[in-house]
Design an enzyme around this catalytic site. Structure first.
Site, short mmCIF file in Angstrom:
data_model
loop_
_atom_site.label_atom_id
_atom_site.label_comp_id
_atom_site.label_asym_id
_atom_site.label_seq_id
_atom_site.Cartn_x
_atom_site.Cartn_y
_atom_site.Cartn_z
N LEU A 1 -84.71 68.75 38.69
CA LEU A 1 -83.60 68.56 39.64
C LEU A 1 -83.99 69.28 40.93
CD1 LEU A 1 -80.45 68.14 40.34
CD2 LEU A 1 -80.12 70.40 39.35
N ASP B 1 -65.25 73.73 48.86
CA ASP B 1 -64.18 74.30 49.69
C ASP B 1 -63.00 74.77 48.84
OD1 ASP B 1 -63.02 75.10 52.05
OD2 ASP B 1 -62.22 73.13 52.56
N ILE C 1 -65.50 65.78 56.92
CA ILE C 1 -66.93 65.98 56.67
C ILE C 1 -67.39 67.35 57.19
CG2 ILE C 1 -69.25 65.02 57.13
CD1 ILE C 1 -67.60 63.12 55.44
N GLY D 1 -61.09 80.58 49.47
CA GLY D 1 -60.12 81.51 50.05
C GLY D 1 -58.73 81.28 49.47
N ARG D 2 -58.34 80.01 49.35
CA ARG D 2 -57.01 79.69 48.82
C ARG D 2 -56.90 80.03 47.34
NH1 ARG D 2 -57.23 73.87 50.93
NH2 ARG D 2 -59.34 74.57 51.45
N TRP D 3 -57.99 79.85 46.62
CA TRP D 3 -58.01 80.22 45.19
C TRP D 3 -57.69 81.72 45.05
CZ3 TRP D 3 -60.66 83.73 42.20
CH2 TRP D 3 -60.65 83.53 40.81
N HIS E 1 -64.96 83.65 46.86
CA HIS E 1 -66.38 83.31 47.06
C HIS E 1 -67.20 83.74 45.84
CE1 HIS E 1 -65.41 82.11 51.02
NE2 HIS E 1 -65.28 83.32 51.54
N SER F 1 -72.77 75.88 60.27
CA SER F 1 -73.11 76.51 61.55
C SER F 1 -71.85 77.00 62.25
CB SER F 1 -73.89 75.52 62.43
OG SER F 1 -73.32 74.23 62.40
N GLU F 2 -70.68 76.51 61.81
CA GLU F 2 -69.40 76.95 62.40
C GLU F 2 -68.79 78.15 61.66
OE1 GLU F 2 -70.12 73.63 61.74
OE2 GLU F 2 -70.63 73.36 63.86
C1 IPE Z 1 -66.99 73.59 55.15
O1 IPE Z 1 -65.87 74.31 54.77
C2 IPE Z 1 -68.23 74.42 55.05
C3 IPE Z 1 -68.60 74.89 53.73
C4 IPE Z 1 -68.03 74.62 52.59
C5 IPE Z 1 -69.75 75.73 53.70
P1 IPE Z 1 -64.89 74.96 55.83
O2 IPE Z 1 -63.76 75.53 55.08
O3 IPE Z 1 -65.64 75.87 56.73
O4 IPE Z 1 -64.44 73.68 56.69
P2 IPE Z 1 -63.26 73.50 57.74
O5 IPE Z 1 -63.43 74.57 58.78
O6 IPE Z 1 -61.96 73.66 57.01
O7 IPE Z 1 -63.43 72.12 58.27
C1 IPE Z 2 -65.46 77.49 51.14
O1 IPE Z 2 -64.25 78.08 50.88
C2 IPE Z 2 -66.59 78.49 51.23
C3 IPE Z 2 -67.18 78.62 52.56
C4 IPE Z 2 -66.86 77.96 53.62
C5 IPE Z 2 -68.24 79.61 52.66
P1 IPE Z 2 -63.31 78.58 52.05
O2 IPE Z 2 -63.64 80.01 52.34
O3 IPE Z 2 -63.40 77.69 53.22
O4 IPE Z 2 -61.89 78.49 51.36
P2 IPE Z 2 -60.53 78.05 52.06
O5 IPE Z 2 -60.75 76.71 52.67
O6 IPE Z 2 -60.20 79.08 53.10
O7 IPE Z 2 -59.55 78.05 50.94
MG MG Z 3 -62.33 76.05 53.79
#
Ligand code: IPE
Ligand code: IPE
Ligand code: MG
Length: 249
Positions: free
Chosen positions: A137, A26, A198, A29-31, A43, A72-73
């Site tokens: 692995l 995770d 989680i 996006g913020r990076w 990404h 899935s979300e």
């Molecule tokens: C969780 O990250 C899913 C993946 C890393 C693929 P999200 O960024 O979607 O999680 P929430 O929505 O902040 O909980």
């Molecule tokens: C996780 O990074 C990648 C996916 C969920 C595919 P995010 O895209 O959720 O990054 P943030 O949380 O917005 O920084």
């Molecule tokens: Mg995220």
């Protein structure tokens, strides 16, 4: 006991290398936002981290690595971001599978892949077949995965498998149908990006997993950060309900 049944009965030695690491990658996006770049640039950079973490796991003798790539979300995100993620996934599959195979890595995907375009489904099937007998692995990518979905599909399969059996059943009757039935439960869970949740990842299998949360954003999660997570794990005393005295006997 088969690999897939509850690992909560066996206590790994303190200080050992985790056999199975599961990661929520995770913070992409913020990076990107910190650098005034579009989210998708994060990404793209995140794929580099995936390559490095696979290498680190191979070097440390980790046997199973499971990465949450798309939940899935995540379909709820803007259509252009979802589409970029799909293209990135397709491209990575196309380019990396042969390299994984050369490095004796077994490749698996968990999640409802039926919703992906047929090109992606083909790459996944071909990659799984090609690498099926590799044993260095096992790399599992969770794509369109949700922990609740996994439990529901397992219950459905269990019931289809024995339609006339009594309602009474044990954990093992169910776990053999979970999508990661080929792996022991994760020893170490890592979430980058600072959130302490989680997010519908491996709900069943994380019952006794050691949890590690770091503020480091996924594209910045380098070898040093990986080692810190391993070191943190190695200091934990896993008790699975027992007392500390029992463990130290
Ligand atoms: C969780 O990250 C899913 C993946 C890393 C693929 P999200 O960024 O979607 O999680 P929430 O929505 O902040 O909980
Ligand atoms: C996780 O990074 C990648 C996916 C969920 C595919 P995010 O895209 O959720 O990054 P943030 O949380 O917005 O920084
Ligand atoms: Mg995220």
């Amino acid at each position: 006991m088969s690999q897939g049944t509850s690992s909560t009965r066996e206590i790994p030695e303190i200080g050992s290398i985790p056999k199975h690491i599961a990661i929520i990658m995770d913070g992409n996006g913020r990076w990107a936002r910190k650098r005034f770049l579009p989210r998708v640039a994060g990404h793209k950079q995140g794929v580099e981290t995936v390559r490095n973490v696979i290498k680190s796991c191979s070097n440390h003798g980790v046997e199973f690595l499971t990465l949450f790539a798309f939940s899935s979300e995540n379909w709820r995100r803007p259509a252009d971001e979802v589409s970029f993620l799909m293209q990135l996934f397709a491209g990575a599959l196309e380019q990396e599978i042969t390299k994984l195979h050369e490095n004796s890595i077994r490749f698996r995907v968990i999640g409802d892949i039926s919703r992906f375009e047929s090109k992606i489904i083909q790459f996944i099937k071909k990659g799984e077949q090609l690498t099926a007998n590799n044993s260095k692995l096992t790399l599992t990518i969770a794509a369109n995965y949700g922990g609740r979905w996994d439990i529901i599909q397992a219950v459905r399969k269990m019931m289809e498998n024995s339609p006339n059996s009594p309602v009474h059943f044990e954990e093992e009757n169910l776990t053999q149908f979970l999508s990661m039935n080929y792996a022991p439960e994760p020893d170490l869970f890592i979430r980058t990006g600072g959130e302490c949740r989680i997010s519908n990842f491996l709900l069943w299998q994380l019952a006794y997993t050691e949890l590690y949360f770091t503020d480091t954003l996924w594209p910045d999660f380098d070898e040093k950060e990986f080692d810190l997570a391993i070191q943190s794990y190695q200091q934990r005393e896993r008790r699975f309900g027992r007392t500390s005295e029992q463990i130290q006997q």
